[in-house]
Design a protein around this motif. Structure first.
Motif, PDB file in Angstrom:
ATOM      1  N   GLN A 175       0.860  -1.179   0.000  1.00 31.83           N
ATOM      2  CA  GLN A 175       0.000   0.000   0.000  1.00 31.83           C
ATOM      3  C   GLN A 175       0.899   1.232   0.000  1.00 31.83           C
ATOM      4  O   GLN A 175       2.079   1.139   0.315  1.00 31.83           O
ATOM      5  CB  GLN A 175      -0.881   0.003   1.261  1.00 31.83           C
ATOM      6  N   SER A 177       0.332   3.628   1.983  1.00 28.81           N
ATOM      7  CA  SER A 177       0.191   4.194   3.333  1.00 28.81           C
ATOM      8  C   SER A 177       1.507   4.405   4.092  1.00 28.81           C
ATOM      9  O   SER A 177       1.594   5.344   4.891  1.00 28.81           O
ATOM     10  CB  SER A 177      -0.762   3.330   4.169  1.00 28.81           C
ATOM     11  N   ARG A 204       0.414  -6.944  -4.224  1.00 31.20           N
ATOM     12  CA  ARG A 204      -0.261  -7.816  -3.257  1.00 31.20           C
ATOM     13  C   ARG A 204      -0.394  -9.231  -3.777  1.00 31.20           C
ATOM     14  O   ARG A 204      -0.498  -9.442  -4.990  1.00 31.20           O
ATOM     15  CB  ARG A 204      -1.672  -7.308  -2.963  1.00 31.20           C
ATOM     16  N   GLN A 218      -1.807   3.187  -6.455  1.00 31.95           N
ATOM     17  CA  GLN A 218      -2.617   3.899  -5.474  1.00 31.95           C
ATOM     18  C   GLN A 218      -2.174   5.352  -5.385  1.00 31.95           C
ATOM     19  O   GLN A 218      -1.059   5.696  -5.793  1.00 31.95           O
ATOM     20  CB  GLN A 218      -2.424   3.281  -4.078  1.00 31.95           C
ATOM     21  N   GLU A 220      -2.029   7.897  -2.117  1.00 32.42           N
ATOM     22  CA  GLU A 220      -2.260   8.102  -0.700  1.00 32.42           C
ATOM     23  C   GLU A 220      -2.484   9.590  -0.487  1.00 32.42           C
ATOM     24  O   GLU A 220      -1.876  10.414  -1.186  1.00 32.42           O
ATOM     25  CB  GLU A 220      -0.995   7.668   0.066  1.00 32.42           C
ATOM     26  N   GLY A 317      -6.888   6.568   0.705  1.00 26.84           N
ATOM     27  CA  GLY A 317      -6.100   5.820  -0.266  1.00 26.84           C
ATOM     28  C   GLY A 317      -7.027   5.366  -1.383  1.00 26.84           C
ATOM     29  O   GLY A 317      -8.089   4.797  -1.134  1.00 26.84           O
TER      30      GLY A 317
HETATM   31  N1  PHE Z   1      -4.072   1.626   2.522  1.00 24.45           N
HETATM   32  C1  PHE Z   1      -5.444   1.275   2.386  1.00 24.45           C
HETATM   33  C2  PHE Z   1      -5.541   0.118   1.388  1.00 24.45           C
HETATM   34  O1  PHE Z   1      -4.628  -0.115   0.662  1.00 24.45           O
HETATM   35  C3  PHE Z   1      -6.268   2.434   1.907  1.00 24.45           C
HETATM   36  C4  PHE Z   1      -6.382   3.538   2.906  1.00 24.45           C
HETATM   37  C5  PHE Z   1      -5.468   4.562   2.939  1.00 24.45           C
HETATM   38  C6  PHE Z   1      -7.437   3.576   3.840  1.00 24.45           C
HETATM   39  C7  PHE Z   1      -5.585   5.590   3.843  1.00 24.45           C
HETATM   40  C8  PHE Z   1      -7.556   4.600   4.744  1.00 24.45           C
HETATM   41  C9  PHE Z   1      -6.626   5.592   4.743  1.00 24.45           C
HETATM   42  O2  PHE Z   1      -6.528  -0.552   1.324  1.00 24.45           O
END
Ligand code: PHE
Length: 347
Positions: A175, A177, A204, A218, A220, A317
């Motif tokens: 992710q 994140s 993933r 993605q 973020e 995200g």
């Molecule tokens: N990182 C989460 C995902 O990949 C998405 C997300 C990012 C959710 C930031 C909340 C806040 O599913």
């Protein structure tokens, strides 16, 4: 020395020189003629040596005559040289001439991939709102990918992502994140709020089917400052959905769970195809899920060294691939990665 004879000889020499120069046609010829006239053992040089044998009162006349003939010869050589060079140039131009009326080879011009297009469109929106765009890394440490995102070693939510490890403590990030933690750690809050987005590729262990791929993209988003509330989250993401899918779209928040946000929500946008009535695109629900979001978990702030009593924020995200598919009606995510020109050309 007989001055008259000398003058005659010199006249002869001048004539001969003229004749020789007339005959030359190439640079090489000209060089040779030059040497044979003006060189160390050249005809004119030999002639000028005779001045030594002349009477004193004849010397000035002889000198003048020699100079006159020398200058005539030099001028003629220079003219000849120019003539030869001009000829060479003319021939060269004729030989290298390009026929501009011939049809050229068509060069195919590429364009941006649809993922890049959607990514840049989203970036433009957030840049306009004062966000920074920050690059992350694709090989990420367990520490940032999981631990700092409030996913300790045995957390069950790791299961869904437990994934491509490069070494024991490094993996292809699952992710974007981890970029929350990385920017939180270095941000100087005395200089103002933290507002950033970070786009990039993630990986993933996923089934490869029409809507899943083991790699995707993605973006973020993170805003942290004093007094950031859920209504900031709602307003921002509502604006985002309207700008991407049309100004008459509505958004709704549904409760959800992410370890690094509390509370967590999923954001749906009213279906742009059927306007909420229900169709194939929205699976008859009237709503389409576009992203995950929530208020930054106090643990995430504290782990990054930020006082969670003073500061708060929201994060989101979103999947670029998914948004691109929705926006352009692409029915299989794998089209995005197969590099079939016929597909890519459409965007
Ligand atoms: N990182 C989460 C995902 O990949 C998405 C997300 C990012 C959710 C930031 C909340 C806040 O599913």
């Amino acid at each position: 020395m007989d001055i008259n004879l000398f003058k005659e000889e010199l006249e002869e020499l001048a004539k001969k020189a003229k004749h020789m120069l007339n005959e030359t046609a190439s640079k090489n010829d000209l060089e040779q003629v030059k040497v044979s006239l003006l060189g160390k053992k050249g005809l004119l040089t030999l002639q000028s040596k005779k001045i030594k044998e002349a009477n004193k009162e004849d010397k000035p006349t002889i000198g003048q005559e020699l100079n006159r003939v020398r200058s005539v010869i030099q001028t003629t050589i220079a003219e000849k040289e120019k003539e030869i060079n001009d000829k060479i140039l003319t021939e060269k131009i004729a030989k290298e001439a390009i026929d501009v009326t011939l049809p050229g080879n068509q060069i195919a011009i590429g364009h941006q991939h649809v993922i890049t297009k959607v990514k840049e469109e989203i970036e433009d929106l957030f840049i306009g709102l004062g966000y920074q765009v920050i690059d992350g890394r694709e090989v990420e440490s367990d520490h940032y990918n999981f631990e700092m995102m409030n996913l300790p070693k045995d957390h069950p939510a790791r299961d869904m992502q437990d994934t491509f490890y490069v070494t024991e403590n490094e993996l292809l990030r699952t992710q974007t994140s981890p970029m929350q933690a990385r920017t939180l750690e270095v941000h100087d809050f005395t200089k103002g709020p933290l507002k950033m987005i970070s786009p990039g590729r993630v990986f993933r262990r996923d089934s490869d089917d029409a809507t899943h791929s083991h790699q995707f993209h993605q973006i973020e988003g993170l805003v942290v400052a004093e007094n950031i509330t859920m209504s900031d989250l709602k307003g921002t993401l509502d604006l985002f959905a309207k700008s991407l899918f049309g100004s008459d779209r509505k958004t709704r928040l549904r409760p959800s769970y992410f370890p690094f946000t509390e509370p967590s929500v999923e954001v749906d946008v009213s279906c742009f195809k059927c306007n909420g009535k229900g169709c194939r695109v929205c699976k008859q629900t009237g709503w389409i899920e576009i992203l995950g979001s929530g208020m930054v978990h106090p643990n995430v702030l504290e782990m990054a060294g930020i006082d969670s009593e003073k500061y708060s924020g929201f994060a989101f995200g979103l999947g670029i691939d998914r948004i691109a598919m929705l926006k352009y009606g692409i029915d299989d995510i794998r089209h995005l990665y197969q590099n079939d020109i016929r597909f890519l050309k459409q965007f």
